[in-house]
Design an enzyme around this catalytic site. Structure first.
Site, PDB file in Angstrom:
ATOM      1  N   GLY A  16      -4.246  -5.860  -0.150  1.00 56.16           N
ATOM      2  CA  GLY A  16      -2.902  -6.363  -0.470  1.00 56.16           C
ATOM      3  C   GLY A  16      -2.581  -7.590   0.382  1.00 56.16           C
ATOM      4  O   GLY A  16      -2.860  -7.596   1.575  1.00 56.16           O
ATOM      5  N   ARG A  78      -8.687  -6.203  -4.645  1.00 59.75           N
ATOM      6  CA  ARG A  78      -9.049  -4.886  -4.094  1.00 59.75           C
ATOM      7  C   ARG A  78     -10.473  -4.523  -4.525  1.00 59.75           C
ATOM      8  O   ARG A  78     -10.815  -3.353  -4.647  1.00 59.75           O
ATOM      9  CB  ARG A  78      -8.038  -3.830  -4.540  1.00 59.75           C
ATOM     10  CG  ARG A  78      -6.656  -4.046  -3.920  1.00 59.75           C
ATOM     11  CD  ARG A  78      -5.848  -2.771  -3.924  1.00 59.75           C
ATOM     12  NE  ARG A  78      -4.489  -2.987  -3.464  1.00 59.75           N
ATOM     13  CZ  ARG A  78      -4.130  -2.924  -2.195  1.00 59.75           C
ATOM     14  NH1 ARG A  78      -5.027  -2.712  -1.261  1.00 59.75           N
ATOM     15  NH2 ARG A  78      -2.860  -3.109  -1.852  1.00 59.75           N
ATOM     16  N   ASP A 109      -7.658  -1.471   6.324  1.00 60.66           N
ATOM     17  CA  ASP A 109      -8.693  -0.447   6.480  1.00 60.66           C
ATOM     18  C   ASP A 109      -9.795  -0.581   5.417  1.00 60.66           C
ATOM     19  O   ASP A 109     -10.978  -0.406   5.718  1.00 60.66           O
ATOM     20  CB  ASP A 109      -8.019   0.930   6.375  1.00 60.66           C
ATOM     21  CG  ASP A 109      -8.943   2.044   6.844  1.00 60.66           C
ATOM     22  OD1 ASP A 109      -9.812   1.761   7.685  1.00 60.66           O
ATOM     23  OD2 ASP A 109      -8.798   3.173   6.371  1.00 60.66           O
ATOM     24  N   THR A 130      -1.996  -5.816   7.531  1.00 65.33           N
ATOM     25  CA  THR A 130      -1.404  -4.931   6.514  1.00 65.33           C
ATOM     26  C   THR A 130       0.068  -4.740   6.823  1.00 65.33           C
ATOM     27  O   THR A 130       0.431  -4.495   7.982  1.00 65.33           O
ATOM     28  CB  THR A 130      -2.078  -3.538   6.415  1.00 65.33           C
ATOM     29  OG1 THR A 130      -1.224  -2.680   5.633  1.00 65.33           O
ATOM     30  CG2 THR A 130      -2.301  -2.861   7.752  1.00 65.33           C
ATOM     31  N   ASP A 132       1.614  -2.298   6.091  1.00 64.21           N
ATOM     32  CA  ASP A 132       1.793  -0.869   6.406  1.00 64.21           C
ATOM     33  C   ASP A 132       1.663  -0.585   7.908  1.00 64.21           C
ATOM     34  O   ASP A 132       2.138   0.453   8.370  1.00 64.21           O
ATOM     35  CB  ASP A 132       0.755  -0.019   5.667  1.00 64.21           C
ATOM     36  CG  ASP A 132       0.837  -0.186   4.159  1.00 64.21           C
ATOM     37  OD1 ASP A 132       1.900  -0.593   3.672  1.00 64.21           O
ATOM     38  OD2 ASP A 132      -0.173   0.089   3.488  1.00 64.21           O
ATOM     39  N   ASP A 134      -0.766   0.474   9.590  1.00 61.71           N
ATOM     40  CA  ASP A 134      -1.324   1.821   9.798  1.00 61.71           C
ATOM     41  C   ASP A 134      -2.740   1.805  10.372  1.00 61.71           C
ATOM     42  O   ASP A 134      -3.489   2.757  10.186  1.00 61.71           O
ATOM     43  CB  ASP A 134      -1.297   2.609   8.469  1.00 61.71           C
ATOM     44  CG  ASP A 134      -2.079   1.907   7.364  1.00 61.71           C
ATOM     45  OD1 ASP A 134      -2.539   0.778   7.577  1.00 61.71           O
ATOM     46  OD2 ASP A 134      -2.219   2.504   6.277  1.00 61.71           O
ATOM     47  N   MET A 174       7.481   0.284   0.777  1.00 52.32           N
ATOM     48  CA  MET A 174       6.031   0.533   0.876  1.00 52.32           C
ATOM     49  C   MET A 174       5.674   1.150   2.232  1.00 52.32           C
ATOM     50  O   MET A 174       6.535   1.303   3.099  1.00 52.32           O
ATOM     51  CB  MET A 174       5.274  -0.779   0.725  1.00 52.32           C
ATOM     52  CG  MET A 174       5.148  -1.265  -0.697  1.00 52.32           C
ATOM     53  SD  MET A 174       4.092  -2.717  -0.711  1.00 52.32           S
ATOM     54  CE  MET A 174       4.054  -3.057  -2.460  1.00 52.32           C
ATOM     55  N   ARG A 176       2.495   3.154   2.199  1.00 54.10           N
ATOM     56  CA  ARG A 176       1.445   4.107   1.840  1.00 54.10           C
ATOM     57  C   ARG A 176       1.658   5.445   2.557  1.00 54.10           C
ATOM     58  O   ARG A 176       2.752   5.985   2.434  1.00 54.10           O
ATOM     59  CB  ARG A 176       0.075   3.508   2.126  1.00 54.10           C
ATOM     60  CG  ARG A 176      -0.975   4.132   1.236  1.00 54.10           C
ATOM     61  CD  ARG A 176      -2.197   3.303   1.102  1.00 54.10           C
ATOM     62  NE  ARG A 176      -2.240   2.631  -0.175  1.00 54.10           N
ATOM     63  CZ  ARG A 176      -2.996   1.577  -0.427  1.00 54.10           C
ATOM     64  NH1 ARG A 176      -3.715   1.026   0.523  1.00 54.10           N
ATOM     65  NH2 ARG A 176      -3.010   1.052  -1.627  1.00 54.10           N
ATOM     66  N   ARG A 270      22.430   5.846  -6.282  1.00 52.85           N
ATOM     67  CA  ARG A 270      21.537   4.875  -6.955  1.00 52.85           C
ATOM     68  C   ARG A 270      20.268   4.722  -6.138  1.00 52.85           C
ATOM     69  O   ARG A 270      20.307   4.778  -4.899  1.00 52.85           O
ATOM     70  CB  ARG A 270      22.194   3.501  -7.059  1.00 52.85           C
ATOM     71  CG  ARG A 270      23.437   3.439  -7.898  1.00 52.85           C
ATOM     72  CD  ARG A 270      23.077   3.441  -9.391  1.00 52.85           C
ATOM     73  NE  ARG A 270      24.248   3.158 -10.196  1.00 52.85           N
ATOM     74  CZ  ARG A 270      25.119   4.073 -10.625  1.00 52.85           C
ATOM     75  NH1 ARG A 270      24.953   5.353 -10.288  1.00 52.85           N
ATOM     76  NH2 ARG A 270      26.157   3.732 -11.360  1.00 52.85           N
ATOM     77  N   ILE A 277       8.295  -7.135  -3.406  1.00 49.60           N
ATOM     78  CA  ILE A 277       9.125  -8.171  -2.760  1.00 49.60           C
ATOM     79  C   ILE A 277       8.861  -8.112  -1.250  1.00 49.60           C
ATOM     80  O   ILE A 277       8.863  -9.122  -0.556  1.00 49.60           O
ATOM     81  CB  ILE A 277      10.627  -7.928  -3.068  1.00 49.60           C
ATOM     82  CG1 ILE A 277      10.892  -8.199  -4.551  1.00 49.60           C
ATOM     83  CG2 ILE A 277      11.534  -8.795  -2.191  1.00 49.60           C
ATOM     84  CD1 ILE A 277      12.257  -7.779  -5.038  1.00 49.60           C
TER      85      ILE A 277
HETATM   86  O1  F6P Z   1      -1.628  -1.488   1.572  1.00 51.90           O
HETATM   87  C1  F6P Z   1      -0.531  -2.303   1.401  1.00 51.90           C
HETATM   88  C2  F6P Z   1       0.290  -1.879   0.234  1.00 51.90           C
HETATM   89  O2  F6P Z   1       1.289  -2.840   0.147  1.00 51.90           O
HETATM   90  C3  F6P Z   1       0.879  -0.462   0.291  1.00 51.90           C
HETATM   91  O3  F6P Z   1       2.026  -0.388   1.068  1.00 51.90           O
HETATM   92  C4  F6P Z   1       1.136  -0.198  -1.166  1.00 51.90           C
HETATM   93  O4  F6P Z   1       1.110   1.177  -1.441  1.00 51.90           O
HETATM   94  C5  F6P Z   1       0.011  -0.903  -1.837  1.00 51.90           C
HETATM   95  O5  F6P Z   1      -0.431  -1.901  -0.970  1.00 51.90           O
HETATM   96  C6  F6P Z   1       0.341  -1.523  -3.169  1.00 51.90           C
HETATM   97  O6  F6P Z   1      -0.825  -1.998  -3.715  1.00 51.90           O
HETATM   98  P1  F6P Z   1      -0.944  -3.022  -4.914  1.00 51.90           P
HETATM   99  O7  F6P Z   1      -0.618  -4.383  -4.403  1.00 51.90           O
HETATM  100  O8  F6P Z   1      -2.355  -2.911  -5.340  1.00 51.90           O
HETATM  101  O9  F6P Z   1       0.049  -2.616  -5.948  1.00 51.90           O
END
Ligand code: F6P
Length: 345
Positions: A16, A78, A109, A130, A132, A134, A174, A176, A270, A277
């Site tokens: 990503g 990916r 990762d 990333t 994330d 993580d 996001m 993950r 909501r 984004i």
């Molecule tokens: O790993 C980064 C990430 O943005 C995650 O937070 C999210 O789940 C995923 O990628 C979304 O992936 P894609 O861009 O393939 O929709």
């Protein structure tokens, strides 16, 4: 006397995208030039070395004006070479075909996991990125702080509309399987509850908090939920699809949490999913600086022939560690979550 041939270093960005990648590419090119390297940009991550040979020569002109640009000028994918027949062999063959002397892989990762599967003498350096955040082994990854800023701004904006309409607003972000973005943005934005994958969702507790807020005269609430948070132990995915690395496409937990809150409290609720984004836009200063420092360190590692390592941030120092030290699965610090939860009322 013929000039000595410049060494050729490839650079790719995989997985990503995120803000701050271009800062790293720019730094590799600029510092690389000073060190006498020619930098070859590989397009679309591992795809540009596996499915086809796709590259461009990077010079200072090409990286001019990209420091503040989100995404990656090299493109990303990916593509998982480990799932492609002879994928690793193809990387090695195309690396030779491009007459490369070293490779810098910028990724999370998955991308760095592929780098780890290359032969132990393969001249590669990794840079962690990333949103994330993580990855174990580094304090922060490129992209995280911009994602936090963007999510924080979303929470700020939700506040005014939540207050005007006396509503509960649920924001899905996001991250993950880890709650880094949710907790940091929730803390910065003053979320009234934050739901993360590391802690099972207790919907009764969430509803209780919202009811108490109402009793105390607060007519609105902001709930931040990380996409990987689980209801009754289950991950939520709208599509049910997985990517090439086998990761389930997450999304939809925010809607489910909002529906439950509405059902149990009767409050108008909501849900908003900030989605991709979060990964877009101009990098904040931290990610520009981190990307630049990582890029400089990575190309300097190459010049010292210190391969099979990833550059990392520890405190305020940029260091490098063997690939084995950098891996996924880093949970949010429970102490940070504890501090955030002090404000759940
Ligand atoms: O790993 C980064 C990430 O943005 C995650 O937070 C999210 O789940 C995923 O990628 C979304 O992936 P894609 O861009 O393939 O929709």
């Amino acid at each position: 006397m013929p000039k000595p041939k410049l060494k050729r270093v490839g650079v790719l960005t995989g997985g990503g995208d995120c803000p701050g990648l271009n800062a790293a590419i720019r730094a590799i090119v600029k510092r690389g030039k000073q060190l006498g390297f020619k930098i070859i940009g590989i397009r679309d991550g591992w795809k540009g070395l596996v499915e086809r040979v796709d590259f461009e020569k990077l010079n200072e002109n090409r990286v001019r004006g990209i420091l503040d640009r989100g995404g990656t000028i090299l493109g990303s994918s990916r593509t998982n070479p480990l799932k492609i027949e002879n994928g690793i062999k193809k990387i090695i063959d195309n690396f030779k075909k491009l007459k490369l002397d070293a490779l810098i892989a910028i990724g999370g990762d998955d991308t760095l996991g592929v780098a780890k599967k290359l032969p132990k003498n393969f001249p590669i350096v990794g840079i962690p990125k990333t949103v994330d955040n993580d990855l174990k082994g580094t304090d922060f990854c490129i992209g995280f702080w911009t994602a936090v800023q963007t999510a924080t701004e979303a929470i700020d904006r939700l506040h005014s509309t939540a207050e005007s309409h006396h509503r509960v607003m649920v924001l899905e972000v996001m991250g993950r399987h880890f709650g880094w973005i949710a907790v940091y943005a929730g803390l910065a934005g003053g979320a009234d509850y934050i739901l993360i994958p590391e802690t099972p969702i207790d919907i009764e507790k969430v509803c209780q908090t919202i009811r108490e807020r109402t009793r105390k005269g607060k007519s609105f609430s902001i709930i931040v939920v990380s996409e990987g948070a689980k209801l009754k132990g289950k991950l939520v995915s709208k599509t049910g699809q997985a990517d090439a690395f086998g990761h389930l496409q997450l999304g939809g937990i925010g809607d489910q949490v909002a529906d439950l809150i509405k059902e149990k409290t009767g409050f108008e609720t909501r849900a908003t999913n900030i989605g991709h984004i979060l990964r877009g836009g101009t990098p904040v200063a931290f990610d520009r600086i981190l990307g630049t420092r990582f890029g400089v360190k990575a190309i300097e590692q190459v010049s010292k022939k210190q391969f099979q390592r990833a550059v990392i941030l520890k405190g305020d120092k940029i260091l490098s560690v063997p690939f084995s030290k950098i891996k996924g699965g880093r949970k949010i610090d429970p102490e940070v979550y504890r501090v955030a939860s002090i404000f759940f009322h």
